[in-house]
Design an enzyme around this catalytic site. Structure first.
Site, PDB file in Angstrom:
ATOM      1  N   SER A  25       0.764  -1.418  -0.056  1.00  0.00           N
ATOM      2  CA  SER A  25       0.016   0.197  -0.044  1.00  0.00           C
ATOM      3  C   SER A  25       0.659   1.213   0.220  1.00  0.00           C
ATOM      4  O   SER A  25       1.234   1.490   0.870  1.00  0.00           O
ATOM      5  CB  SER A  25      -0.922  -0.127   1.197  1.00  0.00           C
ATOM      6  OG  SER A  25      -0.607   1.479   1.510  1.00  0.00           O
ATOM      7  N   HIS A  50      -1.257  -1.530  -3.975  1.00  0.00           N
ATOM      8  CA  HIS A  50      -2.565  -1.159  -4.085  1.00  0.00           C
ATOM      9  C   HIS A  50      -2.838   0.528  -3.464  1.00  0.00           C
ATOM     10  O   HIS A  50      -1.820   1.127  -2.619  1.00  0.00           O
ATOM     11  CB  HIS A  50      -2.511  -2.130  -1.597  1.00  0.00           C
ATOM     12  CG  HIS A  50      -4.315  -1.541  -2.142  1.00  0.00           C
ATOM     13  ND1 HIS A  50      -5.334  -2.320  -1.866  1.00  0.00           N
ATOM     14  CD2 HIS A  50      -4.471  -1.019  -0.567  1.00  0.00           C
ATOM     15  CE1 HIS A  50      -5.792  -1.698  -0.513  1.00  0.00           C
ATOM     16  NE2 HIS A  50      -5.355  -0.837   0.052  1.00  0.00           N
ATOM     17  N   ASP A  52      -4.735   3.779  -2.158  1.00  0.00           N
ATOM     18  CA  ASP A  52      -5.381   4.063  -0.871  1.00  0.00           C
ATOM     19  C   ASP A  52      -6.190   4.848  -1.483  1.00  0.00           C
ATOM     20  O   ASP A  52      -5.663   6.363  -1.140  1.00  0.00           O
ATOM     21  CB  ASP A  52      -4.115   4.250   0.468  1.00  0.00           C
ATOM     22  CG  ASP A  52      -4.492   2.800   0.985  1.00  0.00           C
ATOM     23  OD1 ASP A  52      -5.347   1.714   0.919  1.00  0.00           O
ATOM     24  OD2 ASP A  52      -3.905   2.200   1.459  1.00  0.00           O
ATOM     25  N   MET A  54      -8.740   8.357  -1.135  1.00  0.00           N
ATOM     26  CA  MET A  54      -9.456   8.584   0.182  1.00  0.00           C
ATOM     27  C   MET A  54     -10.319  10.328  -0.003  1.00  0.00           C
ATOM     28  O   MET A  54      -9.621  11.611  -1.049  1.00  0.00           O
ATOM     29  CB  MET A  54      -9.168   9.187   1.443  1.00  0.00           C
ATOM     30  CG  MET A  54      -7.630   7.552   1.738  1.00  0.00           C
ATOM     31  SD  MET A  54      -7.031   7.791   3.753  1.00  0.00           S
ATOM     32  CE  MET A  54      -6.236   6.431   3.774  1.00  0.00           C
ATOM     33  N   HIS A  83      -8.175   0.777  -3.277  1.00  0.00           N
ATOM     34  CA  HIS A  83      -9.176   0.817  -3.105  1.00  0.00           C
ATOM     35  C   HIS A  83      -9.875   2.440  -3.110  1.00  0.00           C
ATOM     36  O   HIS A  83      -9.380   3.036  -2.219  1.00  0.00           O
ATOM     37  CB  HIS A  83      -8.720   0.579  -1.689  1.00  0.00           C
ATOM     38  CG  HIS A  83      -9.327  -0.036  -0.380  1.00  0.00           C
ATOM     39  ND1 HIS A  83      -8.648   0.308   0.571  1.00  0.00           N
ATOM     40  CD2 HIS A  83     -10.359   0.656  -0.193  1.00  0.00           C
ATOM     41  CE1 HIS A  83      -9.529   0.101   1.912  1.00  0.00           C
ATOM     42  NE2 HIS A  83     -10.652  -0.026   0.928  1.00  0.00           N
ATOM     43  N   MET A  85     -12.049   4.679  -0.442  1.00  0.00           N
ATOM     44  CA  MET A  85     -12.505   5.103   0.540  1.00  0.00           C
ATOM     45  C   MET A  85     -13.129   6.592   0.304  1.00  0.00           C
ATOM     46  O   MET A  85     -12.479   7.225   1.049  1.00  0.00           O
ATOM     47  CB  MET A  85     -11.420   5.347   1.698  1.00  0.00           C
ATOM     48  CG  MET A  85     -10.932   3.953   2.062  1.00  0.00           C
ATOM     49  SD  MET A  85      -9.303   3.948   3.083  1.00  0.00           S
ATOM     50  CE  MET A  85      -7.938   3.757   1.448  1.00  0.00           C
ATOM     51  N   MET A 154     -11.464  -5.041   6.194  1.00  0.00           N
ATOM     52  CA  MET A 154     -10.313  -3.893   6.549  1.00  0.00           C
ATOM     53  C   MET A 154     -10.174  -4.400   8.238  1.00  0.00           C
ATOM     54  O   MET A 154     -11.184  -5.115   8.545  1.00  0.00           O
ATOM     55  CB  MET A 154     -10.958  -2.912   7.049  1.00  0.00           C
ATOM     56  CG  MET A 154     -11.381  -2.277   5.965  1.00  0.00           C
ATOM     57  SD  MET A 154     -10.238  -1.671   4.812  1.00  0.00           S
ATOM     58  CE  MET A 154      -8.637  -0.504   5.890  1.00  0.00           C
ATOM     59  N   GLY A 161      -2.472   4.733   7.868  1.00  0.00           N
ATOM     60  CA  GLY A 161      -1.359   4.288   8.032  1.00  0.00           C
ATOM     61  C   GLY A 161      -1.411   3.787   9.498  1.00  0.00           C
ATOM     62  O   GLY A 161      -1.513   4.405  10.224  1.00  0.00           O
ATOM     63  N   ASP A 189      -6.994  -5.531   4.600  1.00  0.00           N
ATOM     64  CA  ASP A 189      -6.138  -4.282   5.116  1.00  0.00           C
ATOM     65  C   ASP A 189      -5.974  -4.148   6.573  1.00  0.00           C
ATOM     66  O   ASP A 189      -6.956  -3.667   7.304  1.00  0.00           O
ATOM     67  CB  ASP A 189      -5.997  -3.384   3.841  1.00  0.00           C
ATOM     68  CG  ASP A 189      -6.098  -1.939   3.959  1.00  0.00           C
ATOM     69  OD1 ASP A 189      -5.150  -1.777   4.425  1.00  0.00           O
ATOM     70  OD2 ASP A 189      -6.685  -1.744   2.348  1.00  0.00           O
ATOM     71  N   GLY A 191      -2.897  -2.557   9.196  1.00  0.00           N
ATOM     72  CA  GLY A 191      -1.750  -3.647  10.630  1.00  0.00           C
ATOM     73  C   GLY A 191      -0.909  -4.932   9.859  1.00  0.00           C
ATOM     74  O   GLY A 191      -0.697  -5.993  10.671  1.00  0.00           O
ATOM     75  N   GLY A 211       0.983  -1.134   4.307  1.00  0.00           N
ATOM     76  CA  GLY A 211       2.098  -0.240   3.691  1.00  0.00           C
ATOM     77  C   GLY A 211       3.187   0.073   5.216  1.00  0.00           C
ATOM     78  O   GLY A 211       4.435   0.151   3.753  1.00  0.00           O
TER      79      GLY A 211
HETATM   80  C1  DX5 Z   1      -6.372   2.416   5.250  1.00  0.00           C
HETATM   81  C2  DX5 Z   1      -6.209   1.889   3.814  1.00  0.00           C
HETATM   82  C3  DX5 Z   1      -4.916   0.629   4.135  1.00  0.00           C
HETATM   83  C4  DX5 Z   1      -3.260   0.957   4.640  1.00  0.00           C
HETATM   84  C5  DX5 Z   1      -3.059  -0.146   4.676  1.00  0.00           C
HETATM   85  O1  DX5 Z   1      -7.004   3.142   5.125  1.00  0.00           O
HETATM   86  O2  DX5 Z   1      -6.520   1.320   3.566  1.00  0.00           O
HETATM   87  O3  DX5 Z   1      -4.112   0.563   3.166  1.00  0.00           O
HETATM   88  O4  DX5 Z   1      -2.702   2.012   4.401  1.00  0.00           O
HETATM   89  O5  DX5 Z   1      -2.122   0.534   5.871  1.00  0.00           O
HETATM   90  P1  DX5 Z   1      -0.983  -0.264   7.313  1.00  0.00           P
HETATM   91  O6  DX5 Z   1      -0.448  -1.248   6.260  1.00  0.00           O
HETATM   92  O7  DX5 Z   1       0.657   0.230   7.231  1.00  0.00           O
HETATM   93  O8  DX5 Z   1      -2.041  -0.886   8.050  1.00  0.00           O
HETATM   94 ZN    ZN Z   2      -6.211   0.121   1.826  1.00  0.00          ZN
END
Ligand code: DX5
Ligand code: ZN
Length: 232
Positions: A25, A50, A52, A54, A83, A85, A154, A161, A189, A191, A211
């Site tokens: 990510s 991936h 992200d 937003m 993705h 969001m 999720m 992240g 996705d 952690g 990520g």
């Molecule tokens: C969170 C995102 C994830 C995030 C994952 O809103 O959708 O893709 O970047 O990041 P890590 O792996 O750091 O949790």
């Molecule tokens: Zn994501």
């Protein structure tokens, strides 16, 4: 289940189920050097990146949109797993396809007519994914999950992240695997690191978004290999 390499990639489609894929990510990458950052993970042999997206409305953060994806498309042969969001995903889906997204996941919490949007994405020539937040029950996606190419679970609340993995949310992976069978991918996705990887793979996840576990490390190839090792 084998761990995929990009050597035999022939086109930019979400790989068929049956391999474990790691999808770095970009959220923890250096946004001023995104093309270079993506090239680094591409050199580690992943097939998917991936992205992200937003909007500051569906989630309390703002990242990138179609113009950035369109520019990145020229620099990468990875599958762009977008993705979304965002609120009103149906309104913007076509723009992401035009920009070069190969797979589009939208949130069940944001969609008025998920069946229709899945159908639209397929007609636009991309694969479709449905995503559910940690607080959303599996029942919310039960009827649409089998229509998708991938279901995204999720394991943090979306928006940022480097958050802490939520083990209770990950348990939904097993329930979703029962619903969709082996042919539909289940992506997870939030952690994901070498420790949490073994948990989610044991539940039936086959597409691992990471990520912070990759981009916070100076050696991205070693970070990806550490997650690969944890899949074995
Ligand atoms: C969170 C995102 C994830 C995030 C994952 O809103 O959708 O893709 O970047 O990041 P890590 O792996 O750091 O949790
Ligand atoms: Zn994501």
């Amino acid at each position: 289940m084998s761990i995929a390499s990009n050597k035999d990639k022939s086109d930019l489609r979400l790989p068929k189920a049956g391999t474990i894929e790691i999808a770095p990510s970009i959220l923890s990458a250096d946004f001023a050097r995104l093309a270079d950052e993506i090239a680094q993970v591409e050199s580690a042999g992943v097939n998917i990146v991936h992205l992200d997206v937003m909007d500051g409305h569906f989630v309390p953060n703002i990242t990138i949109g179609p113009p950035v994806i369109a520019k990145l498309r020229k620099y990468s042969r990875l599958v762009f797993d977008s993705h979304l969001m965002i609120s009103e995903p149906a309104k913007y889906a076509e723009h992401f396809v035009e920009a070069g997204a190969n797979h589009i996941t939208f949130h069940i919490e944001a969609a008025d007519d998920p069946e229709r949007l899945i159908d639209k994405l397929h007609k636009l020539g991309v694969t479709a994914g449905i995503c559910l937040n940690p607080g959303t029950a599996v029942e919310a996606v039960e009827s649409v999950a089998p229509l998708c190419d991938m279901v995204l679970v999720m394991t943090v609340n979306p928006g940022f992240g480097a958050q802490k993995f939520m083990p209770e949310a990950a348990k939904k992976i097993s329930q979703i695997r029962e619903i969709v069978g082996p042919e539909i991918r289940i992506e997870v996705d939030g952690g994901i690191d070498p420790q949490t990887t073994s948990i989610v793979v044991s539940y039936g996840a086959d597409t691992l978004v990471a990520g912070n576990a990759i981009f916070s490390k100076s050696d991205r190839v070693a970070a990806i290999n550490a997650i690969r090792e944890a899949c074995k």
